[in-house]
Design a protein around this motif. Structure first.
Motif, PDB file in Angstrom:
ATOM      1  N   TRP A  85       0.852  -1.183   0.000  1.00 56.58           N
ATOM      2  CA  TRP A  85       0.000   0.000   0.000  1.00 56.58           C
ATOM      3  C   TRP A  85       0.898   1.246   0.000  1.00 56.58           C
ATOM      4  O   TRP A  85       1.780   1.383   0.853  1.00 56.58           O
ATOM      5  CB  TRP A  85      -0.878   0.027   1.250  1.00 56.58           C
ATOM      6  CG  TRP A  85      -2.036  -0.925   1.234  1.00 56.58           C
ATOM      7  CD1 TRP A  85      -3.341  -0.623   1.000  1.00 56.58           C
ATOM      8  CD2 TRP A  85      -2.016  -2.342   1.500  1.00 56.58           C
ATOM      9  NE1 TRP A  85      -4.133  -1.746   1.088  1.00 56.58           N
ATOM     10  CE2 TRP A  85      -3.349  -2.819   1.387  1.00 56.58           C
ATOM     11  CE3 TRP A  85      -1.002  -3.269   1.802  1.00 56.58           C
ATOM     12  CZ2 TRP A  85      -3.685  -4.159   1.584  1.00 56.58           C
ATOM     13  CZ3 TRP A  85      -1.350  -4.605   1.996  1.00 56.58           C
ATOM     14  CH2 TRP A  85      -2.678  -5.036   1.884  1.00 56.58           C
ATOM     15  N   ILE A 109      -1.267  -0.797 -12.171  1.00 55.97           N
ATOM     16  CA  ILE A 109      -1.528   0.468 -12.872  1.00 55.97           C
ATOM     17  C   ILE A 109      -0.721   0.592 -14.175  1.00 55.97           C
ATOM     18  O   ILE A 109      -0.793   1.626 -14.826  1.00 55.97           O
ATOM     19  CB  ILE A 109      -1.262   1.698 -11.952  1.00 55.97           C
ATOM     20  CG1 ILE A 109       0.141   1.650 -11.358  1.00 55.97           C
ATOM     21  CG2 ILE A 109      -2.325   1.795 -10.876  1.00 55.97           C
ATOM     22  CD1 ILE A 109       0.511   2.906 -10.557  1.00 55.97           C
ATOM     23  N   ALA A 123      -7.559   9.934  -8.977  1.00 50.56           N
ATOM     24  CA  ALA A 123      -8.620   9.473  -8.071  1.00 50.56           C
ATOM     25  C   ALA A 123      -9.926  10.233  -8.300  1.00 50.56           C
ATOM     26  O   ALA A 123     -11.008   9.706  -8.084  1.00 50.56           O
ATOM     27  CB  ALA A 123      -8.168   9.653  -6.621  1.00 50.56           C
ATOM     28  N   VAL A 134      -8.257   2.997 -12.615  1.00 45.61           N
ATOM     29  CA  VAL A 134      -7.428   3.213 -11.427  1.00 45.61           C
ATOM     30  C   VAL A 134      -8.188   2.830 -10.159  1.00 45.61           C
ATOM     31  O   VAL A 134      -7.580   2.414  -9.164  1.00 45.61           O
ATOM     32  CB  VAL A 134      -6.899   4.670 -11.371  1.00 45.61           C
ATOM     33  CG1 VAL A 134      -7.965   5.665 -10.974  1.00 45.61           C
ATOM     34  CG2 VAL A 134      -5.710   4.764 -10.425  1.00 45.61           C
ATOM     35  N   CYS A 137      -7.321  -0.121  -8.068  1.00 48.39           N
ATOM     36  CA  CYS A 137      -6.098  -0.117  -7.247  1.00 48.39           C
ATOM     37  C   CYS A 137      -6.129   0.960  -6.168  1.00 48.39           C
ATOM     38  O   CYS A 137      -5.107   1.187  -5.506  1.00 48.39           O
ATOM     39  CB  CYS A 137      -4.879   0.104  -8.130  1.00 48.39           C
ATOM     40  SG  CYS A 137      -4.568  -1.261  -9.221  1.00 48.39           S
ATOM     41  N   ILE A 138      -7.251   1.670  -6.034  1.00 49.69           N
ATOM     42  CA  ILE A 138      -7.297   2.714  -4.999  1.00 49.69           C
ATOM     43  C   ILE A 138      -7.849   2.116  -3.722  1.00 49.69           C
ATOM     44  O   ILE A 138      -8.910   1.486  -3.722  1.00 49.69           O
ATOM     45  CB  ILE A 138      -8.125   3.927  -5.477  1.00 49.69           C
ATOM     46  CG1 ILE A 138      -7.322   4.687  -6.539  1.00 49.69           C
ATOM     47  CG2 ILE A 138      -8.476   4.847  -4.301  1.00 49.69           C
ATOM     48  CD1 ILE A 138      -8.007   5.907  -7.103  1.00 49.69           C
ATOM     49  N   ASN A 156     -12.297   3.020  -0.663  1.00 53.49           N
ATOM     50  CA  ASN A 156     -12.669   2.793  -2.073  1.00 53.49           C
ATOM     51  C   ASN A 156     -14.189   2.756  -2.269  1.00 53.49           C
ATOM     52  O   ASN A 156     -14.734   3.416  -3.153  1.00 53.49           O
ATOM     53  CB  ASN A 156     -12.025   1.482  -2.548  1.00 53.49           C
ATOM     54  CG  ASN A 156     -12.334   1.213  -4.000  1.00 53.49           C
ATOM     55  OD1 ASN A 156     -13.491   1.043  -4.364  1.00 53.49           O
ATOM     56  ND2 ASN A 156     -11.332   1.195  -4.856  1.00 53.49           N
ATOM     57  N   TYR A 184      -2.735   3.716  -2.817  1.00 56.44           N
ATOM     58  CA  TYR A 184      -2.934   2.682  -3.848  1.00 56.44           C
ATOM     59  C   TYR A 184      -2.535   1.327  -3.259  1.00 56.44           C
ATOM     60  O   TYR A 184      -1.550   1.235  -2.521  1.00 56.44           O
ATOM     61  CB  TYR A 184      -2.053   2.946  -5.069  1.00 56.44           C
ATOM     62  CG  TYR A 184      -2.368   4.264  -5.750  1.00 56.44           C
ATOM     63  CD1 TYR A 184      -3.339   4.352  -6.733  1.00 56.44           C
ATOM     64  CD2 TYR A 184      -1.697   5.430  -5.382  1.00 56.44           C
ATOM     65  CE1 TYR A 184      -3.643   5.562  -7.348  1.00 56.44           C
ATOM     66  CE2 TYR A 184      -1.991   6.646  -5.984  1.00 56.44           C
ATOM     67  CZ  TYR A 184      -2.966   6.702  -6.967  1.00 56.44           C
ATOM     68  OH  TYR A 184      -3.255   7.906  -7.561  1.00 56.44           O
TER      69      TYR A 184
END
Ligand code: EPU
Length: 336
Positions: A85, A109, A123, A134, A137-138, A156, A184
């Protein structure tokens, strides 16, 4: 904190429109941001927070304050056997961050290589390309609520992500939050998404690893998209429209090769580029603005166009597509 008056936005919008803002303010830290949010003069002004300006169309000078984050840094906040992370400052350049992760062999990504802009905007916009978004992966988005200056972390699931959409873009929330950092979650055992378009062909004969996927994507983008350095543009000007299956089936009777990406049993997404090309609008110009010949989804500033000319050309494209196909295509670009 850097403060400029009557400041040119030429280098802060990728259309390279020569517009000015009354004030331009860049904060370097969260402390400076908090100070700014308490400033009475600032609070009385019309405010717009921007990233690299890769999705903005200025129709005129901006009579207010344009705010830009200068918060940088990449920090590991957690790690296990499979994932890592990373907390990243909103002002980090998006593609440099992608390159950094690919270099470390952290996956997720790489398909979003070479997208212009900054981490905060990734984001906000939920950037996507080559079968990846994206939002996959957030993990968290760290923000400040401007009205009260309070910090708020969105997980998320709180971000309401969908195609080119987030909670922060919603009409009732737009402009109310400043994104300071994005966390991420990346994979230490990357899984590759290479079934989109020409990507698999491009990788033929190569060892599939993050670096080769990144290289292939960069080559594809350079080949298919106009270069924003030589012809100012904001990438896709329009979103790909969703239409119902009945509408699609009806169109298919007349246009046998109309492409689509299935969304579910009732809805398909149609490439706006195809619709625009079928209308004969590739290369169409209005003043200094043009529909790109390379990728008609993109409108370019070919010869010192104004924001108004770009908007008029976009309107003409929207109307022509609507008349021919009965489909509304909506701008992805934000009009200011
Ligand atoms: N097409 C044409 N004529 C053209 C170009 C494309 O008919 O001149 C049709 C083809 O059928 C093609 C289809 O459009 O298969 C899709 O084209 P492409 O794969 O180039 O992608 P796109 O759907 O037009 C989306 C994103 C891009 C992203 C690409 C690749 C949106 C609005 N755009 O475009 O994102 O790079 O997929 O994944 O979803 C951006 O947002 O700025 C951007 C460039």
């Amino acid at each position: 904190m850097r403060i400029y008056e009557n400041y040119s936005l030429f280098d802060h919008n990728t259309f390279h429109l020569d517009v000015k803002t009354r004030w331009f303010v860049e904060y370097e830290s969260e402390d400076e941001l908090v100070k700014l949010m308490k400033d009475e003069y600032f609070l009385s002004q019309k405010v717009l927070h921007i990233g690299k300006g890769s999705n903005l169309l200025f129709l005129s000078d901006f009579d207010g304050v344009i705010v830009h984050s200068g918060i940088k840094g990449i920090e590991i906040v957690r790690e296990d056997a499979n994932h890592i992370w990373l907390k990243v400052g909103a002002a980090e350049n998006w593609d440099s961050f992608v390159a950094f992760c690919v270099d470390k062999n952290w996956g997720g990504i790489e398909n979003l290589s070479h997208i212009p802009g900054e981490v905060g905007a990734s984001a906000y916009q939920n950037i996507g390309a080559y079968g990846a978004e994206v939002s996959d992966c957030i993990s968290e988005v760290h923000t400040y609520f401007i009205e009260t200056g309070e910090k708020k972390t969105f997980h998320n699931e709180d971000c309401c992500y969908s195609y080119r959409y987030s909670f922060f873009k919603g009409p009732e929330n737009k402009g109310l939050y400043y994104i300071s950092h994005v966390v991420y979650k990346l994979s230490k055992q990357p899984e590759y998404k290479i079934d989109y378009g020409d990507l698999r062909n491009r990788l033929e004969g190569k060892i599939i690893q993050l670096s080769t996927v990144r290289e292939a994507i960069i080559a594809l983008r350079q080949e298919k998209l106009p270069n924003p350095v030589t012809e100012g543009n904001a990438g896709s000007f329009f979103m790909n429209p969703y239409i119902c299956m009945a509408h699609y089936e009806g169109l298919k009777k007349h246009y046998r090769d109309i492409p689509c990406y299935p969304v579910n049993d009732e809805v398909v997404k149609v490439p706006a580029a195809w619709l625009i090309e079928q209308c004969g609008l590739k290369g169409k110009t209005l003043g200094g603005a043009a529909v790109s010949e390379k990728q008609p989804l993109v409108i370019v500033n070919r010869n010192r166009a104004t924001g108004g000319e770009i908007a008029l050309l976009a309107e003409e494209v929207q109307q022509t597509v609507k008349e021919k196909f009965g489909i509304e295509i909506r701008p992805e670009v934000n009009y200011i």
